[in-house]
Write an enzyme that holds these catalytic residues in place. Sequence first.
Site, PDB file in Angstrom:
ATOM      1  N   PHE A 196     -26.799  11.599  23.322  1.00 44.89           N
ATOM      2  CA  PHE A 196     -27.348  10.784  22.285  1.00 44.89           C
ATOM      3  C   PHE A 196     -27.191   9.553  22.730  1.00 44.89           C
ATOM      4  O   PHE A 196     -27.299   8.583  21.944  1.00 44.89           O
ATOM      5  CB  PHE A 196     -25.971  10.727  21.348  1.00 44.89           C
ATOM      6  CG  PHE A 196     -25.855  12.538  21.144  1.00 44.89           C
ATOM      7  CD1 PHE A 196     -26.299  13.232  20.346  1.00 44.89           C
ATOM      8  CD2 PHE A 196     -24.286  12.804  21.794  1.00 44.89           C
ATOM      9  CE1 PHE A 196     -26.194  14.956  19.861  1.00 44.89           C
ATOM     10  CE2 PHE A 196     -24.340  14.442  21.321  1.00 44.89           C
ATOM     11  CZ  PHE A 196     -25.237  15.066  20.922  1.00 44.89           C
ATOM     12  N   ARG A 197     -27.959   8.667  23.478  1.00 43.76           N
ATOM     13  CA  ARG A 197     -28.574   8.049  23.414  1.00 43.76           C
ATOM     14  C   ARG A 197     -27.433   7.067  24.106  1.00 43.76           C
ATOM     15  O   ARG A 197     -27.606   5.660  24.487  1.00 43.76           O
ATOM     16  CB  ARG A 197     -29.685   7.494  22.592  1.00 43.76           C
ATOM     17  CG  ARG A 197     -30.792   7.775  22.394  1.00 43.76           C
ATOM     18  CD  ARG A 197     -31.838   6.987  20.977  1.00 43.76           C
ATOM     19  NE  ARG A 197     -32.886   7.641  21.595  1.00 43.76           N
ATOM     20  CZ  ARG A 197     -33.020   8.937  20.836  1.00 43.76           C
ATOM     21  NH1 ARG A 197     -32.203   9.454  20.726  1.00 43.76           N
ATOM     22  NH2 ARG A 197     -33.814  10.099  21.206  1.00 43.76           N
ATOM     23  N   LEU A 198     -26.538   7.821  25.200  1.00 47.13           N
ATOM     24  CA  LEU A 198     -24.900   6.954  26.032  1.00 47.13           C
ATOM     25  C   LEU A 198     -25.622   6.878  27.167  1.00 47.13           C
ATOM     26  O   LEU A 198     -24.823   7.580  27.409  1.00 47.13           O
ATOM     27  CB  LEU A 198     -23.877   7.989  25.383  1.00 47.13           C
ATOM     28  CG  LEU A 198     -23.942   7.540  23.502  1.00 47.13           C
ATOM     29  CD1 LEU A 198     -22.143   8.240  23.277  1.00 47.13           C
ATOM     30  CD2 LEU A 198     -23.770   6.589  23.229  1.00 47.13           C
TER      31      LEU A 198
END
Length: 218
Positions: A196-198
């Site tokens: 999740f683009r973390l």
Amino acid sequence: MSKSIPASPSATDYLNDDTDRDLGWIDADDPIALFEHWLARAGQTEPHDPHAMSVATVDADGQPDVRIVLLKGLTTQGFDFYSNSESAKGQQLAEVPRAALCFHWKSLRRQVRVRGHVERVGPEGSDDYFQSRARGSQISAWASDQSRPVEDRDTLIAEMDATEARFKGQAVPRPEHWFGYRLVPRAIEFWQDGAFRLHDRILFKRNGDTWEKTRLYP
Ligand SMILES: Cc1cc2nc3c(=O)[nH]c(=O)nc-3n(C[C@H](O)[C@H](O)[C@H](O)COP(=O)(O)O)c2cc1C
């Protein structure tokens, strides 16, 4: 009309599975050693040229430029690559001796960015590397007026043939205008893809003889 580019399903699978992610590197405090480790890992997983990197420079008007070159040396002093000093990049580096590098290893979903000033690799180091190259690459370093217009491919081949004849039966010396550039890093950032683009981003900044380490928001 623009067309959206769909996310790769395999990427999504991977990114949602944190157990696949090796995050031991986050504790590292020597960015050069960490870079060597990542590069060695990329050497096992990348199909071609794990040493390939984008080199961004800027011209005298402040207009950025970028191209791929190969990393050919790495020490605590810096990241070395070799080129023709009369090329576009050579002229830009003569005007503004600063650059940024970017490595992207798709197979590992990793990126490394490096910023710093650029120095010349001395004649001895440049000679050593030049002499380690294939003879054809040594000849082409003389034959190619890198980044300048050439009429057609036949002209280039004719230049190669003429240079081959010129050095027939002898070692090819390094052209004066062909040498190594060393980017002396003042900042090195490691980036690892996360779900999740973390993503994980760890920035090392040079402070005298030591490196200051900071985690960045993705
Ligand atoms: C995988 C790859 C590796 C390359 N390695 C080098 C290199 O080590 N040195 C170099 O001068 N050009 C290399 N090139 C060519 C450069 O990308 C570029 O075309 C050339 O250096 C001229 O750039 P310039 O006009 O900005 O000076 C490489 C290109 C690719 C795609």
